[in-house]
Structure formats: structure tokens, C-alpha cells
Design a protein around this motif. Structure first.
Motif, PDB file in Angstrom:
ATOM      1  N   ASP A 228      40.676  40.364  24.983  1.00 40.47           N
ATOM      2  CA  ASP A 228      39.383  39.684  24.926  1.00 40.47           C
ATOM      3  C   ASP A 228      38.844  39.320  26.311  1.00 40.47           C
ATOM      4  O   ASP A 228      37.792  38.698  26.432  1.00 40.47           O
ATOM      5  N   LEU A 229      39.568  39.731  27.369  1.00 43.14           N
ATOM      6  CA  LEU A 229      39.146  39.449  28.731  1.00 43.14           C
ATOM      7  C   LEU A 229      38.816  40.745  29.463  1.00 43.14           C
ATOM      8  O   LEU A 229      39.295  41.823  29.108  1.00 43.14           O
ATOM      9  N   ILE A 230      38.013  40.621  30.524  1.00 43.94           N
ATOM     10  CA  ILE A 230      37.610  41.789  31.299  1.00 43.94           C
ATOM     11  C   ILE A 230      37.466  41.387  32.763  1.00 43.94           C
ATOM     12  O   ILE A 230      37.142  40.230  33.083  1.00 43.94           O
ATOM     13  N   ALA A 231      37.728  42.325  33.658  1.00 45.26           N
ATOM     14  CA  ALA A 231      37.509  42.101  35.087  1.00 45.26           C
ATOM     15  C   ALA A 231      36.095  42.540  35.437  1.00 45.26           C
ATOM     16  O   ALA A 231      35.689  43.664  35.141  1.00 45.26           O
ATOM     17  N   VAL A 232      35.335  41.645  36.050  1.00 43.68           N
ATOM     18  CA  VAL A 232      33.955  41.936  36.424  1.00 43.68           C
ATOM     19  C   VAL A 232      33.776  41.630  37.911  1.00 43.68           C
ATOM     20  O   VAL A 232      34.646  41.061  38.559  1.00 43.68           O
ATOM     21  N   ALA A 233      32.602  42.007  38.437  1.00 42.18           N
ATOM     22  CA  ALA A 233      32.315  41.746  39.844  1.00 42.18           C
ATOM     23  C   ALA A 233      32.333  40.240  40.121  1.00 42.18           C
ATOM     24  O   ALA A 233      31.749  39.455  39.378  1.00 42.18           O
ATOM     25  N   SER A 234      33.008  39.858  41.191  1.00 41.76           N
ATOM     26  CA  SER A 234      33.172  38.455  41.511  1.00 41.76           C
ATOM     27  C   SER A 234      31.922  37.863  42.150  1.00 41.76           C
ATOM     28  O   SER A 234      31.197  38.547  42.876  1.00 41.76           O
ATOM     29  N   ASP A 235      31.717  36.569  41.910  1.00 44.71           N
ATOM     30  CA  ASP A 235      30.627  35.860  42.567  1.00 44.71           C
ATOM     31  C   ASP A 235      31.131  35.035  43.755  1.00 44.71           C
ATOM     32  O   ASP A 235      30.402  34.222  44.306  1.00 44.71           O
ATOM     33  N   LYS A 236      32.385  35.259  44.153  1.00 42.87           N
ATOM     34  CA  LYS A 236      32.973  34.554  45.290  1.00 42.87           C
ATOM     35  C   LYS A 236      33.132  35.513  46.464  1.00 42.87           C
ATOM     36  O   LYS A 236      33.707  36.593  46.321  1.00 42.87           O
ATOM     37  N   ALA A 237      32.651  35.126  47.619  1.00 41.08           N
ATOM     38  CA  ALA A 237      32.760  35.969  48.811  1.00 41.08           C
ATOM     39  C   ALA A 237      34.226  36.253  49.127  1.00 41.08           C
ATOM     40  O   ALA A 237      35.075  35.365  49.078  1.00 41.08           O
ATOM     41  N   GLY A 238      34.506  37.521  49.438  1.00 42.95           N
ATOM     42  CA  GLY A 238      35.855  37.917  49.796  1.00 42.95           C
ATOM     43  C   GLY A 238      36.712  38.355  48.634  1.00 42.95           C
ATOM     44  O   GLY A 238      37.829  38.837  48.833  1.00 42.95           O
ATOM     45  N   TYR A 239      36.212  38.195  47.408  1.00 48.38           N
ATOM     46  CA  TYR A 239      36.955  38.585  46.215  1.00 48.38           C
ATOM     47  C   TYR A 239      36.149  39.612  45.432  1.00 48.38           C
ATOM     48  O   TYR A 239      34.962  39.409  45.169  1.00 48.38           O
ATOM     49  N   THR A 240      36.790  40.709  45.048  1.00 43.02           N
ATOM     50  CA  THR A 240      36.097  41.816  44.402  1.00 43.02           C
ATOM     51  C   THR A 240      35.941  41.595  42.901  1.00 43.02           C
ATOM     52  O   THR A 240      34.919  41.958  42.325  1.00 43.02           O
ATOM     53  N   TRP A 241      36.960  41.007  42.274  1.00 47.07           N
ATOM     54  CA  TRP A 241      36.964  40.839  40.816  1.00 47.07           C
ATOM     55  C   TRP A 241      37.139  39.378  40.435  1.00 47.07           C
ATOM     56  O   TRP A 241      37.774  38.597  41.142  1.00 47.07           O
TER      57      TRP A 241
END
Length: 248
Positions: A228-241
Motif C-alpha cells: 500500500d506504499l510507493i516511492a515518489v519524488a521527494s520534496d526535501k532537497a538532497g533526497y530523491t525519494w
């Protein structure tokens, strides 16, 4: 003659109850099962270890280190099992016929210097909670591990783990030898800088496991997410997922 200054809250590195200690390793050796070591200031020194069968106070036991916002820098000598003294922290297990030791490290930073002999910041075999910690492996060497887990239930909560700058692993989950399995869970606002590795050398169902419930990552966490979880584009600088619920 020299004057011996009595340790107190103004000059000690750590405290256990009403006792004060000049070093963190001596405080950990003194703490009783279920007790808490409180750091009083930033400090540096030798590695900190618990060892099965040790009679010097560093035997396997349940305890907490509350870093109180302070940083402990391992400058050496490093600790570890005989022949592998390469860790800033070495936390042992009780053995397969006993309940595992439970250790909590919270509210601070652990790191090392480049010349300390440290190749892992934490080598863990017990039930370990990292809570509101920064575990900084940036001074380790290529292919090293900032946190290596070989046994026990490990929780990484609201914690930042920084991989070796030269390339290596932020943490692993690796079951081998006579150990009885290891599960590493990442949750809360945790920030994982670097690769994660899951290696099941003993075989068996989920003997080595990584479970990611939330957090921010520089390497793709998709292999360790519930359906039920997914990796998406991160909204934190320096982190991709970052981890999100499917459909959000």
C-alpha cells in the motif's frame, strides 16, 4: 602535588543516576540493566562496546544512552570482537536461547574521525532503537557500513544515517552464522543518505528483512515497501525519494 578535580555536572562527560564519569565508555560500563546514561556535553574518545560474558561492566544488558543533543566522536581505539576491532559502537546479543538485549540510542549524534580505525559507526546484534539520532559515517572508507545489523529487531525512527563519502552503505540487514534473524524498520521522519543492503546468508523465510514505513531516501526504497506504499519524488532537497500511500 597535582590536584585531582572531582567530577560533577560542570566537568563530567556523562552521568548515570547521581554518578559522574569522565568518558562515555566508563559510563556505559557502569550503567545497570534498564538504566540510562545521560551525556552532559560533546565528547570524543574510544569506542563503546557491550560484549557477551564480559565481567568489566560491558556485558550484555538493557540500557539507554540519551545524548541530550550532544555529539560523540570516536577517535579510537575502535572496539569489536577479537580480530575485528573496527567499530565506534559494538552492541552484542544475549544468545539464541535468551531474550535479546534492548538498547536505545537517542537525541544526539555519533561520528568518527578519519584516523580512528573505525569502519562501522554501529555494529549491532541486539534489539536496537535509534531515535532522533544522526549517525554520521562520512569519515568512513569505501565499502564501509555506517550501521551494520546482524541480529535483532532494529528501529530507525526520526533518525538521519549518512553513508561513507567514498561510497558504501548507510545500513544493512544481514543474517549469518548462528544469529537468529534480523529485521530493520525505518519509520517517522528518517533521512537515509546512501545505499541499503539486505543479505540473507543463512536462508529461510525473512531471516534478514528491511521494512520501510516512511522517510526520505537517496536510494530507491521500493523493494522494502508494503504493497500500500510507493516511492515518489521527494520534496526535501538532497533526497530523491520519499514514501507515500498509494493514491495520495
Amino acid at each position: 602535588e597535582g590536584v585531582v578535580q572531582e567530577l560533577d555536572a560542570g566537568n563530567a562527560v556523562a552521568q548515570v543516576g547521581d554518578q559522574y564519569f569522565a568518558t562515555l565508555p566508563s559510563a556505559v560500563a557502569a550503567v545497570q540493566g534498564g538504566g540510562t546514561v545521560t551525556m552532559l556535553r560533546d565528547a570524543s574518545g574510544a569506542g563503546v562496546g557491550t560484549f557477551k560474558g564480559a565481567a568489566d561492566g560491558t556485558g550484555v544488558k538493557n540500557f539507554t544512552i540519551d545524548f541530550g543533543g550532544h555529539t560523540y566522536t570516536c577517535t579510537g581505539p575502535a572496539v569489536g570482537s577479537a580480530g575485528t576491532q573496527s567499530q565506534a559502537f559494538h552492541l552484542e546479543w544475549n544468545g539464541k536461547d535468551q531474550s535479546n538485549a534492548q538498547v536505545i540510542l537517542k537525541n544526539g549524534t555519533i561520528t568518527s574521525t578519519k584516523d580512528s580505525g573505525v569502519r562501522m559507526i554501529v555494529q549491532n546484534y541486539c534489539d536496537l532503537m535509534l531515535e532522533n539520532m544522526i549517525v554520521d559515517g562520512s569519515n568512513l572508507q569505501a565499502k564501509d557500513y555506517t550501521v551494520s545489523n546482524n541480529c535483532g529487531n532494529v528501529t530507525i525512527q526520526d533518525t538521519t544515517i549518512i553513508e561513507p563519502k567514498a561510497g558504501g552503505f548507510a545500513f544493512d540487514s544481514c543474517d549469518y552464522a548462528s544469529y537468529t534473524g534480523v529485521r530493520v524498520t525505518v519509520k517517522g521522519n528518517s533521512y537515509i543518505q546512501g545505499a541499503m543492503e539486505c543479505t540473507d546468508l543463512n536462508g529461510g523465510d525473512k531471516a534478514a528483512e528491511i521494512i520501510i514505513e516512511s522517510g526520505y531516501f537517496t536510494s530507491d526504497p521500493s523493494a522494502y515497501l508494503d504493497e500500500d506504499l510507493i516511492a515518489v519524488a521527494s520534496d526535501k532537497a538532497g533526497y530523491t525519494w520519499m514514501v507515500a500511500q498509494k493514491g495520495d
